[in-house]
Design a protein around this motif. Structure first.
Motif, PDB file in Angstrom:
ATOM      1  N   VAL A  13       0.832  -1.200   0.000  1.00 23.39           N
ATOM      2  CA  VAL A  13       0.000   0.000   0.000  1.00 23.39           C
ATOM      3  C   VAL A  13       0.869   1.252   0.000  1.00 23.39           C
ATOM      4  CG1 VAL A  13      -1.744   1.287   1.288  1.00 23.39           C
ATOM      5  CG2 VAL A  13      -1.926  -1.199   1.092  1.00 23.39           C
ATOM      6  N   VAL A  14       1.977   1.214   0.730  1.00 22.36           N
ATOM      7  CA  VAL A  14       2.924   2.342   0.704  1.00 22.36           C
ATOM      8  C   VAL A  14       3.353   2.622  -0.736  1.00 22.36           C
ATOM      9  CG1 VAL A  14       5.271   3.055   1.294  1.00 22.36           C
ATOM     10  CG2 VAL A  14       3.793   2.071   3.057  1.00 22.36           C
ATOM     11  N   TRP A  15       3.741   1.565  -1.440  1.00 21.75           N
ATOM     12  CA  TRP A  15       4.237   1.776  -2.809  1.00 21.75           C
ATOM     13  C   TRP A  15       3.116   2.261  -3.716  1.00 21.75           C
ATOM     14  CZ3 TRP A  15       8.154   3.390  -5.040  1.00 21.75           C
ATOM     15  CH2 TRP A  15       8.409   3.183  -6.397  1.00 21.75           C
ATOM     16  N   ALA A  16       1.906   1.782  -3.503  1.00 20.96           N
ATOM     17  CA  ALA A  16       0.777   2.268  -4.289  1.00 20.96           C
ATOM     18  C   ALA A  16       0.606   3.777  -4.110  1.00 20.96           C
ATOM     19  CB  ALA A  16      -0.500   1.539  -3.883  1.00 20.96           C
ATOM     20  N   ARG A  17       0.733   4.232  -2.870  1.00 15.35           N
ATOM     21  CA  ARG A  17       0.602   5.665  -2.601  1.00 15.35           C
ATOM     22  C   ARG A  17       1.724   6.455  -3.281  1.00 15.35           C
ATOM     23  NH1 ARG A  17      -1.619  10.278  -2.575  1.00 15.35           N
ATOM     24  NH2 ARG A  17      -1.036  11.739  -0.919  1.00 15.35           N
ATOM     25  N   VAL A  18       2.961   5.952  -3.213  1.00 18.82           N
ATOM     26  CA  VAL A  18       4.085   6.641  -3.857  1.00 18.82           C
ATOM     27  C   VAL A  18       3.885   6.677  -5.369  1.00 18.82           C
ATOM     28  CG1 VAL A  18       6.570   6.570  -4.315  1.00 18.82           C
ATOM     29  CG2 VAL A  18       5.702   6.071  -2.015  1.00 18.82           C
ATOM     30  N   VAL A  19       3.507   5.552  -5.952  1.00 17.53           N
ATOM     31  CA  VAL A  19       3.291   5.504  -7.402  1.00 17.53           C
ATOM     32  C   VAL A  19       2.180   6.465  -7.812  1.00 17.53           C
ATOM     33  CG1 VAL A  19       2.523   4.035  -9.314  1.00 17.53           C
ATOM     34  CG2 VAL A  19       4.180   3.158  -7.667  1.00 17.53           C
ATOM     35  N   GLY A  20       1.143   6.571  -6.980  1.00 22.91           N
ATOM     36  CA  GLY A  20       0.072   7.502  -7.285  1.00 22.91           C
ATOM     37  C   GLY A  20       0.559   8.936  -7.355  1.00 22.91           C
ATOM     38  N   VAL A  21       1.435   9.297  -6.428  1.00 19.73           N
ATOM     39  CA  VAL A  21       1.993  10.653  -6.420  1.00 19.73           C
ATOM     40  C   VAL A  21       2.930  10.864  -7.608  1.00 19.73           C
ATOM     41  CG1 VAL A  21       3.511  12.221  -5.160  1.00 19.73           C
ATOM     42  CG2 VAL A  21       1.725  10.973  -3.943  1.00 19.73           C
ATOM     43  N   VAL A  39       3.648  12.025   1.251  1.00 19.49           N
ATOM     44  CA  VAL A  39       4.723  11.329   0.534  1.00 19.49           C
ATOM     45  C   VAL A  39       5.974  12.196   0.450  1.00 19.49           C
ATOM     46  CG1 VAL A  39       5.411  10.344  -1.695  1.00 19.49           C
ATOM     47  CG2 VAL A  39       3.111   9.930  -0.805  1.00 19.49           C
ATOM     48  N   LEU A  40       5.788  13.505   0.273  1.00 18.03           N
ATOM     49  CA  LEU A  40       6.923  14.414   0.177  1.00 18.03           C
ATOM     50  C   LEU A  40       7.298  14.931   1.566  1.00 18.03           C
ATOM     51  CD1 LEU A  40       5.971  16.572  -2.936  1.00 18.03           C
ATOM     52  CD2 LEU A  40       7.670  14.759  -2.826  1.00 18.03           C
ATOM     53  N   GLY A  41       8.540  14.676   1.987  1.00 14.75           N
ATOM     54  CA  GLY A  41       9.054  15.255   3.216  1.00 14.75           C
ATOM     55  C   GLY A  41       9.514  16.677   2.960  1.00 14.75           C
ATOM     56  N   LEU A  71      11.214   9.001  -0.583  1.00 11.39           N
ATOM     57  CA  LEU A  71       9.754   9.091  -0.728  1.00 11.39           C
ATOM     58  C   LEU A  71       9.069   7.907  -0.069  1.00 11.39           C
ATOM     59  CD1 LEU A  71       9.368  10.208  -4.468  1.00 11.39           C
ATOM     60  CD2 LEU A  71       9.257  11.654  -2.431  1.00 11.39           C
ATOM     61  N   VAL A  72       9.649   6.715  -0.246  1.00 13.78           N
ATOM     62  CA  VAL A  72       9.062   5.508   0.345  1.00 13.78           C
ATOM     63  C   VAL A  72       9.083   5.600   1.870  1.00 13.78           C
ATOM     64  CG1 VAL A  72       9.282   3.012   0.596  1.00 13.78           C
ATOM     65  CG2 VAL A  72       9.620   4.067  -1.642  1.00 13.78           C
ATOM     66  N   LEU A 121      15.370  -0.778   2.425  1.00  5.21           N
ATOM     67  CA  LEU A 121      14.959  -0.568   1.047  1.00  5.21           C
ATOM     68  C   LEU A 121      16.156  -0.682   0.122  1.00  5.21           C
ATOM     69  CD1 LEU A 121      12.883   2.722   1.557  1.00  5.21           C
ATOM     70  CD2 LEU A 121      12.047   0.380   1.754  1.00  5.21           C
ATOM     71  N   ALA A 122      15.935  -1.254  -1.024  1.00  6.62           N
ATOM     72  CA  ALA A 122      16.924  -1.253  -2.097  1.00  6.62           C
ATOM     73  C   ALA A 122      16.191  -0.800  -3.349  1.00  6.62           C
ATOM     74  CB  ALA A 122      17.533  -2.637  -2.294  1.00  6.62           C
ATOM     75  N   VAL A 123      16.544   0.360  -3.855  1.00  8.83           N
ATOM     76  CA  VAL A 123      15.871   0.925  -5.030  1.00  8.83           C
ATOM     77  C   VAL A 123      16.811   0.862  -6.219  1.00  8.83           C
ATOM     78  CG1 VAL A 123      14.780   2.970  -6.019  1.00  8.83           C
ATOM     79  CG2 VAL A 123      14.505   2.469  -3.577  1.00  8.83           C
ATOM     80  N   ASP A 124      16.362   0.247  -7.300  1.00  4.75           N
ATOM     81  CA  ASP A 124      17.109   0.215  -8.561  1.00  4.75           C
ATOM     82  C   ASP A 124      16.358   1.060  -9.576  1.00  4.75           C
ATOM     83  OD1 ASP A 124      19.518  -1.833  -8.998  1.00  4.75           O
ATOM     84  OD2 ASP A 124      18.211  -2.606  -7.413  1.00  4.75           O
ATOM     85  N   ALA A 125      17.058   1.966 -10.221  1.00  4.75           N
ATOM     86  CA  ALA A 125      16.396   2.861 -11.164  1.00  4.75           C
ATOM     87  C   ALA A 125      17.359   3.281 -12.261  1.00  4.75           C
ATOM     88  CB  ALA A 125      15.870   4.102 -10.433  1.00  4.75           C
ATOM     89  N   VAL A 126      16.801   3.542 -13.433  1.00  8.99           N
ATOM     90  CA  VAL A 126      17.593   4.050 -14.548  1.00  8.99           C
ATOM     91  C   VAL A 126      17.444   5.564 -14.603  1.00  8.99           C
ATOM     92  CG1 VAL A 126      17.292   1.911 -15.851  1.00  8.99           C
ATOM     93  CG2 VAL A 126      15.690   3.784 -16.210  1.00  8.99           C
ATOM     94  N   ALA A 127      18.411   6.239 -15.202  1.00 16.06           N
ATOM     95  CA  ALA A 127      18.362   7.696 -15.342  1.00 16.06           C
ATOM     96  C   ALA A 127      17.149   8.082 -16.183  1.00 16.06           C
ATOM     97  CB  ALA A 127      19.653   8.180 -15.988  1.00 16.06           C
ATOM     98  N   PRO A 128      16.518   9.210 -15.871  1.00 12.78           N
ATOM     99  CA  PRO A 128      16.951  10.238 -14.925  1.00 12.78           C
ATOM    100  C   PRO A 128      16.425  10.046 -13.504  1.00 12.78           C
ATOM    101  CG  PRO A 128      15.052  11.029 -16.140  1.00 12.78           C
ATOM    102  CD  PRO A 128      15.344   9.653 -16.663  1.00 12.78           C
ATOM    103  N   ILE A 129      15.866   8.892 -13.183  1.00 13.54           N
ATOM    104  CA  ILE A 129      15.365   8.670 -11.830  1.00 13.54           C
ATOM    105  C   ILE A 129      16.530   8.607 -10.850  1.00 13.54           C
ATOM    106  CG2 ILE A 129      14.029   7.144 -10.334  1.00 13.54           C
ATOM    107  CD1 ILE A 129      12.657   6.047 -12.810  1.00 13.54           C
TER     108      ILE A 129
END
Length: 598
Positions: free
Chosen positions: A401-409, A586-588, A557-558, A541-549
């Motif tokens: 549910v946390v990730w759903a909220r982040v993806v929504g934003v 979601v935004l600190g 955010l998570v 958490l381990a976040v993998d992302a491609v640029a420009p993320i």
């Protein structure tokens, strides 16, 4: 597609680390007094269903359905209730296995008959009649046999691919000979060449035991791809000469060898070795496996069995089970329409991709992704577990549910879809926990966040994840086709992988005496993936992302969304008013300033 790493269902804390998250299971009332350890995910579901159908407040895993007042009519109601949770049992099974613990072992998807392998051990020719799991013409059999070193005498079996393997082959062909996101590299350091040679010898013995490690793939000249099991497949051990002036020898070995493998050659297990520094006596070994023959659990099985052989305990290992049985089980739902109906109901009106940051490429190779690691504060981890326990769910559900909220934003949408990784072994038949192979799968989760309370959405998430159990081997392409998307637009481009951090992971340093793990990484084709690592105490958490993320920004955010959701759950549980999910921050402050400045 899937990552070699893991997911969850809440009815299931599963894993791409490939294991059930037993430590994260909720509710003390589900624990057993038998002393055999924590309950399993399926036992958790059964305890809840038993209590609901029988009208009891709680049920233990050793309680008997009929001793608690059950009868034939209630048994039928019980079976129907379990079906809504994605657990398939029959009334006779319930009568034969009336306790939660017994029924958990007996329950599962429909069992299928697997025709025996019809190739004689001394066969010097292969005919279509010897291949009961696939229809091939004589000419096609000849094409297959021609790819096998040693010819027909070295062919142990031929059968189709699982839906997951078909997807992995698709991504392999997209790579067109270049680096493949689904080649898993593991680099080890050995304190001597003698120990290295012993390791490769034990590795060969493990490959000799398991058919999936002796398997290659053939598709050219055939109506459908097949996998071909060799009777014998020698693990190639290639020595590489490193430049002592070139810097990091581990990176030099990885770069020099690359991540490209030929799927028509068995085994899809290779070893490249190099002396770390001249005259040092220490050696590096790069072990590569393709995800089309393994997942994270399979890698752990392989390394565990290598350790057994090194310790002289190889003779104590259980009899290996064939992967072919799982192939039949995984394909059993194809063509029945059940997967199509489920995903049409879930996704039929979805007509636009859910793509954080607007990135729509879900066919990349993952080679240019960056990783960020961030641990949650112990106090926050404890609050997640407490809130989950009070709701009768697992932390896995809360984090979905946390990730759903982040993806929504990130997407500006209140109806989002993202991928979740399924363990794949819950309904794969007896002994599936010790059969190497690619079992995990990635399938879509959909969350509508507008005007929904946090307790309601967590409860709905649990039900949705549980419902996926009966479809855990459905092809992702099938789910995509069930939506209203047109063309080749992806259904989603981000995924969540909740995995217990108890086996082989980033914190592993020593595999066996004299053998260190110095590099290990699993990738996916998705431009954004978030793994939740849970060791039962700490959550990271381990976040993998491609640029420009920026993966670090996503991780922050998570964390902010987690704090906000947990606070909202605590408020809802304490005051009786279900706080809207749309109100979860979601935004600190740091992120807010960054957004305002940019």
């Amino acid at each position: 597609m899937v990552p070699s790493a893991v997911v969850v269902l809440d009815a299931l804390p599963l894993s791409v680390n490939g294991k059930l998250d037993r430590k994260a299971l909720p509710a003390p009332e589900y624990t057993t007094g038998s002393g055999r350890g924590p309950v399993t995910v399926r036992e958790e579901i059964l305890c809840e269903a038993f209590a609901e159908v029988l009208g009891l407040e709680s049920v233990g895993v050793d309680d008997d359905f009929f001793a608690l007042g059950g009868h034939s009519l209630l048994a039928m109601r019980m079976v129907e209730r379990l079906r809504t949770y994605g657990v398939s049992v029959s009334v006779p099974t319930l009568f034969e296995s009336p306790t939660v613990a017994q029924l958990a072992l007996a329950a599962g998807g429909p069992q299928v008959d697997v025709p025996a392998n019809a190739i004689p051990a001394d066969a010097d020719a292969i005919t279509p009649e010897m291949l009961p799991l696939i229809e091939l013409t004589e000419d096609e059999v000849a094409v297959v046999v021609a790819t096998v070193d040693g010819g027909a005498a070295n062919v142990a079996d031929v059968y189709p691919l699982t839906p997951l393997q078909e997807g992995l082959l698709f991504h392999h062909l997209l790579a067109d000979g270049g680096d493949d996101a689904y080649v898993t590299p593991t680099v080890m350091r050995f304190d001597s060449r003698t120990r290295l040679d012993a390791f490769t010898g034990a590795l060969q013995q493990v490959v000799d035991r398991h058919d999936i490690f002796r398997t290659a793939f053939v598709w050219q000249g055939l109506r459908q791809p097949v996998q071909v099991v060799r009777r014998r497949a020698q693990v190639p051990v290639c020595e590489v000469l490193l430049d002592p002036e070139a810097g990091d020898p581990v990176q030099g070995l990885l770069t020099g060898v690359g991540l490209s493998m030929e799927l028509t050659a068995a085994p899809l297990v290779t070893v490249h070795i190099a002396e770390e520094q001249p005259q040092s006596g220490r050696w590096l070994a790069l072990l590569r496996l393709h995800h089309i023959v393994e997942d994270h659990t399979a890698l752990e099985i392989l390394l565990s069995e290598v350790e057994s052989f090194l310790g002289g305990r190889g003779g104590e290992l259980p009899e290996p089970l064939p992967f072919r049985d799982f192939v039949v089980q995984a394909r059993a739902g194809l063509g029945t329409g059940k997967h199509e109906r489920f995903f049409a109901d879930l996704l039929g009106d979805v007509d636009a991709p859910t793509a954080p940051y607007g990135l729509l490429d879900a066919r990349g190779d993952g080679m240019d992704s960056e990783e960020a690691l961030l641990g949650l504060a112990p106090e926050l981890s404890g609050r997640i577990r407490n809130a989950a326990r009070r709701l009768g769910v697992t932390p896995a559900t809360v984090m979905h549910v946390v990730w759903a909220r982040v993806v929504g934003v990130l997407t500006g949408r209140d109806d989002v879809v993202f991928g979740t990784v399924l363990f794949g072994r819950l309904n794969a038949g007896p002994g599936a926990d010790r059969v190497p192979g690619p079992y995990i799968n990635t399938l879509p989760v959909r969350v509508k966040t507008a005007e929904v309370g946090v307790v309601e959405v967590v409860t709905a998430m649990r039900a949705q994840l549980a419902g996926l159990l009966d479809h855990e081997h459905a092809p992702l392409a099938l789910a995509q086709q069930a939506s209203s998307l047109v063309g080749d637009a992806p259904l989603f481009t981000s995924m969540l992988n909740y995995r217990p951090n108890t086996g082989l992971n980033r914190e592993t340093t020593v595999l066996v005496e004299g053998v260190e793990l110095v590099f290990f990484r699993e990738r996916t084709n998705f431009p954004l993936s978030v793994a939740i690592d849970d060791d039962g105490e700490r959550i990271g958490l381990a976040v993998d992302a491609v640029a420009p993320i920026e993966p670090q920004a996503v991780a922050e955010l998570v964390v902010t969304a987690t704090e906000g959701l947990v606070a909202a759950l605590e408020a809802s549980l304490g005051g009786g008013v279900d706080v809207p999910l749309s109100g979860v921050r979601v935004l600190g402050e740091v992120e807010r300033r960054r957004v305002l400045v940019e």
